[in-house]
Design an enzyme around this catalytic site. Structure first.
Site, PDB file in Angstrom:
ATOM      1  N   ILE A 249       1.111   6.938   0.319  1.00  0.00           N
ATOM      2  CA  ILE A 249       0.442   5.928   1.142  1.00  0.00           C
ATOM      3  C   ILE A 249      -1.010   5.802   0.721  1.00  0.00           C
ATOM      4  CG2 ILE A 249      -0.138   5.266   3.497  1.00  0.00           C
ATOM      5  CD1 ILE A 249       2.067   7.303   4.349  1.00  0.00           C
ATOM      6  N   CYS A 250      -1.458   4.562   0.564  1.00  0.00           N
ATOM      7  CA  CYS A 250      -2.867   4.334   0.259  1.00  0.00           C
ATOM      8  C   CYS A 250      -3.584   3.985   1.559  1.00  0.00           C
ATOM      9  CB  CYS A 250      -3.005   3.188  -0.739  1.00  0.00           C
ATOM     10  SG  CYS A 250      -4.702   2.791  -1.112  1.00  0.00           S
ATOM     11  N   LEU A 251      -4.259   4.969   2.109  1.00  0.00           N
ATOM     12  CA  LEU A 251      -4.915   4.763   3.403  1.00  0.00           C
ATOM     13  C   LEU A 251      -6.195   5.595   3.382  1.00  0.00           C
ATOM     14  CD1 LEU A 251      -4.521   3.464   6.181  1.00  0.00           C
ATOM     15  CD2 LEU A 251      -3.343   5.510   6.910  1.00  0.00           C
TER      16      LEU A 251
ATOM     17  N   ASN B 186       0.811  -1.218   0.000  1.00  0.00           N
ATOM     18  CA  ASN B 186       0.000   0.000   0.000  1.00  0.00           C
ATOM     19  C   ASN B 186       0.847   1.273   0.000  1.00  0.00           C
ATOM     20  OD1 ASN B 186      -1.491  -2.102   2.142  1.00  0.00           O
ATOM     21  ND2 ASN B 186      -2.662  -1.447   0.361  1.00  0.00           N
TER      22      ASN B 186
ATOM     23  N   ASP C 138      -5.941  -3.903  -1.950  1.00  0.00           N
ATOM     24  CA  ASP C 138      -6.205  -2.506  -2.307  1.00  0.00           C
ATOM     25  C   ASP C 138      -4.855  -1.840  -2.539  1.00  0.00           C
ATOM     26  OD1 ASP C 138      -7.314  -0.083  -2.716  1.00  0.00           O
ATOM     27  OD2 ASP C 138      -7.591   0.375  -0.581  1.00  0.00           O
TER      28      ASP C 138
END
Lengths: 581, 148
Positions: free
Chosen positions: B85-87, B78, B118
């Site tokens: 950052i994928c959050l 992620n 994801d």
């Protein structure tokens, strides 16, 4: 009042001459009206004496200002929650994401004249009417109705939209395109049904529709009662009072609020320098003006003044007029005098109590720290030593004998230990009360904490890096073992109910069993009686048998003696053997 | 533009009551810009790593999420090569009730539980899905290499 130039300045408008501090300046000669006050003092910038965590708005992290509560029970400052609802996050509670209706939420669209235009809701409507022919005038009418409809109707659709995800599974009557179409095509009917659903709430274009509303008055009262420091704290004001009183204090009382001087200077011009109120006050006893000196204006403002010392220099004119300092003859103005005497003047002597030397005030503090003859307290005084004497004596004589000084190390270690324990205790207490709260609520939540349970634990662990963090982890695992979700809870309740039913079923059986036991007991008793009786009967029978044998024997003997004396012995033998039986 | 009181308070709290395993210090010349270090969580491939991040509070903060980026290279499905950052809470799920500390905790939690379904770094996510054990070994190697 229209052009009242009131500023809360951090930076002065003029070059800094001396040390300058933040505070409130009022640059109008008129007294400001209530409307100005809110601009004058930003309550968010206040310095609070203490801020209880629970009274802080989760958004601005300051004690609530005009608190508003949501239907989901969270409280924020009005300005904060309104801004949050307008923000990209949309109409959701910042704490639990509950959908919130707010009358201003589409204000921007309304201003543009586009009507209600939320792309998400639009997409929702389209999914329900996409089966229809887009050229169908009915459908066009529906969309137009929606876009131009009243708040009432928009809210109805909005509610419907938000309820789709949550209620579609459990609802008896699933939301169908039929309902949406009806709502859109016949706004008035839709309103009625919606109104019934919502307990006949009134739908007006005002705040009474909103899902946010003013918090209970007690919350505002508590926050308004919080103690704050004066805004002019940095200038030397030591006022502390409730927040509701800060404005009147700053405007009407505080001697450190600055106003335009406005007095006539010696050269006849009017002074425009910002000056603290205490220098502008017209004291009755400050009538002397013995300073006939030059009139060069001083640009800076100072923060301190000493009324006692300067009273003789008070003038009817401007406090910025210069006069020579009594001690060193340097030209100073009244507002600068105290600062001058404290930090600049070489001739303002103070006499040292110890060595009797005269030391300028500006370096007096330094002298006090080093003078060997000055009287000071024993370093053990905080632990109870009441010795007081000259510094040289202290170092050479007293310290070597003083018990308290010798114990200082011990005392200090005890103190740190105690502090640590107190801190630990506070953390544990908070934790416990959170857990108890949650238990009372009937389920475990992160109630009262802005963080999740795990996060709370790791935080507390941080402030007490010893055993606490592991204890917290234990607690947290135990909590999660108990089961945090509703499904588990429901399951437990069902289980409990089943057990209760079982118990109810067993109770009559138990009673029956009791009765049986009693019967058995009485039977046993009876049995024992019978046994006794039987024994006595047997004994009686035995004695009767003996008597009969005895009588038989007697009879035989009589018969034998009656017939012949010779046939005696065999019968006697037989009788003897009988007797033995 | 003066610094909102909230940022001052958050900064004060980050220093006075720091989150274990996380430090965040503001730049002296720009108090909206933070140097952050996050320790790799225990029993994760990032254990014993010390990851540097940068965090920036936009003008609209707290109404918009802070901008956070890894500066240390990290092998994580992620987090991409550039450290982005994928959050969800940094994007659509941001809420003004969240704070710097909660965001950094979320990032630390993301290190404990990578989510290859994801992904942001597609190659890493694919490697993670194909052979998780191998990917974890690689993540551990990267931690040793870059996050010491």
């Amino acid at each position: 009042m229209d052009a009242a130039a009131i500023t809360t300045t951090a930076a002065p408008m003029q070059p800094i001459l001396k040390h300058q501090s933040k505070g409130i300046d009022i640059t109008t000669s008129e007294s400001p009206g209530p409307g100005i006050m809110s601009k004058l003092i930003d309550l968010r910038t206040l310095h609070y004496v203490s801020t209880p965590e629970h009274l802080n708005c989760p958004i601005c992290q300051c004690p609530f200002i005009n608190p508003y509560t949501t239907i989901c029970g969270h409280t924020f400052c009005k300005a904060c929650i309104v801004e949050a609802l307008k923000s990209p996050m949309g109409s959701k509670c910042p704490l639990d994401r509950t959908e919130l209706w707010w009358h201003g939420q589409n204000q921007n669209c309304d201003e543009k004249g586009n009507g209600f235009d939320d792309p998400v809701v639009n997409a929702f409507i389209e999914t329900f009417i996409e089966d229809e022919d887009p050229d169908n005038p009915e459908v066009q009418q529906a969309i137009a109705n929606y876009h131009n409809g009243s708040v009432r109707q928009r809210r109805a659709v909005w509610r419907l939209f938000n309820s789709v995800e949550t209620t579609v599974e459990e609802s008896d009557e699933p939301i169908t395109s039929e309902i949406v179409r009806n709502l859109l095509l016949h706004p008035s009917e839709g309103d009625q049904s919606q109104e019934e659903d919502n307990n006949n709430e009134e739908y007006d274009e005002d705040e009474s529709n909103d899902d946010i509303f003013p918090a209970p008055i007690i919350i505002s009262n508590i926050t308004d009662d919080l103690q704050v420091y004066c805004c002019n704290e940095e200038r030397g004001c030591d006022w502390i009072g409730p927040r509701w009183n800060i404005q009147s204090h700053v405007l009407d009382e505080c001697g450190f609020t600055r106003f335009v001087c406005g007095k006539v200077k010696l050269d006849g011009s009017i002074c425009r320098v910002l000056t603290q109120r205490r220098f502008l006050a017209d004291d009755a006893d400050s009538t002397e003006n013995n300073n006939g000196n030059d009139d060069e204006p001083i640009e800076g403002q100072t923060d301190n003044g000493n009324k006692n010392k300067t009273s003789k220099n008070k003038q009817q004119g401007c406090p910025h007029d210069l006069f020579p300092c009594e001690k060193c003859s340097k030209m100073v103005s009244q507002v600068d005098l105290e600062w001058h005497l404290d930090t600049e003047c070489d001739e303002n002597h103070l006499k040292c109590h110890g060595c009797s030397l005269e030391i300028p005030k500006k370096s007096f503090k330094k002298h006090e720290d080093t003078c060997v003859k000055i009287h000071i307290e024993c370093p053990g005084s905080i632990y109870g030593c009441d010795w007081r004497g000259r510094r040289d004596l202290l170092e050479e004589v007293h310290v070597k004998q003083c018990v308290f000084v010798k114990l200082t190390n011990y005392f200090e270690s005890q103190q740190t230990k105690m502090d640590k324990l107190t801190e630990e205790k506070t953390v544990l207490k908070n934790q416990l009360s959170t857990v108890l709260d949650s238990v009372i609520q009937g389920r475990l939540t992160n109630l009262g904490y802005p963080l999740q349970v795990e996060e709370v634990n790791s935080n507390s662990g941080g402030s007490n890096p010893n055993n606490i963090s592991s204890a917290m982890q234990n607690l947290s695992t135990r909590l999660s073992n108990i089961g945090l979700d509703d499904a588990d809870y429901v399951h437990l309740v069902l289980e409990f109910e089943r057990l209760r039913a079982d118990m109810e079923r067993l109770r009559p059986m138990m009673a029956e069993f009791e009765i049986n036991k009693q019967i058995v007991n009485s039977l046993v008793n009876e049995n024992a009686q019978l046994k006794d009786e039987l024994t006595s009967h047997r004994m009686a029978l035995n004695s009767v048998k003996q008597q009969i044998q005895f009588m038989l024997l007697e009879r035989r003997r009589v018969a034998r003696t009656g017939s012949s004396n010779n046939g005696q012995s065999p019968a006697g033998g037989a009788g003897g053997s009988r007797l033995k039986l | 533009m003066s610094l909102p009181k909230r940022i001052i308070r958050e900064t004060e709290r980050l220093t006075s009551d720091p989150v274990p395993g996380i430090t965040a210090t503001p730049h002296e010349d720009n108090l909206r810009y933070f140097d952050v270090t996050v320790e790799g969580p225990a029993s994760s491939p990032y254990e014993s790593g010390n990851f540097k991040l940068e965090l920036f509070l936009p003008d609209d903060y707290p109404m918009v999420a802070p901008k956070v980026r890894f500066l240390t290279k990290i092998y994580h499905p992620n987090i991409d090569r550039l450290g982005r950052i994928c959050l969800d809470v940094l994007k659509s799920n941001w809420s003004p009730a969240l704070q710097i500390r909660t965001i950094l905790l979320s990032i630390q939690a993301l290190l404990s539980s990578p989510n290859p379904n994801d992904p942001l770094a597609n190659d890493v996510a694919q490697a993670w899905k194909d052979d998780e054990k191998k990917a974890i070994v690689t993540a551990r190697e990267w931690t040793q290499m870059y996050a010491k």
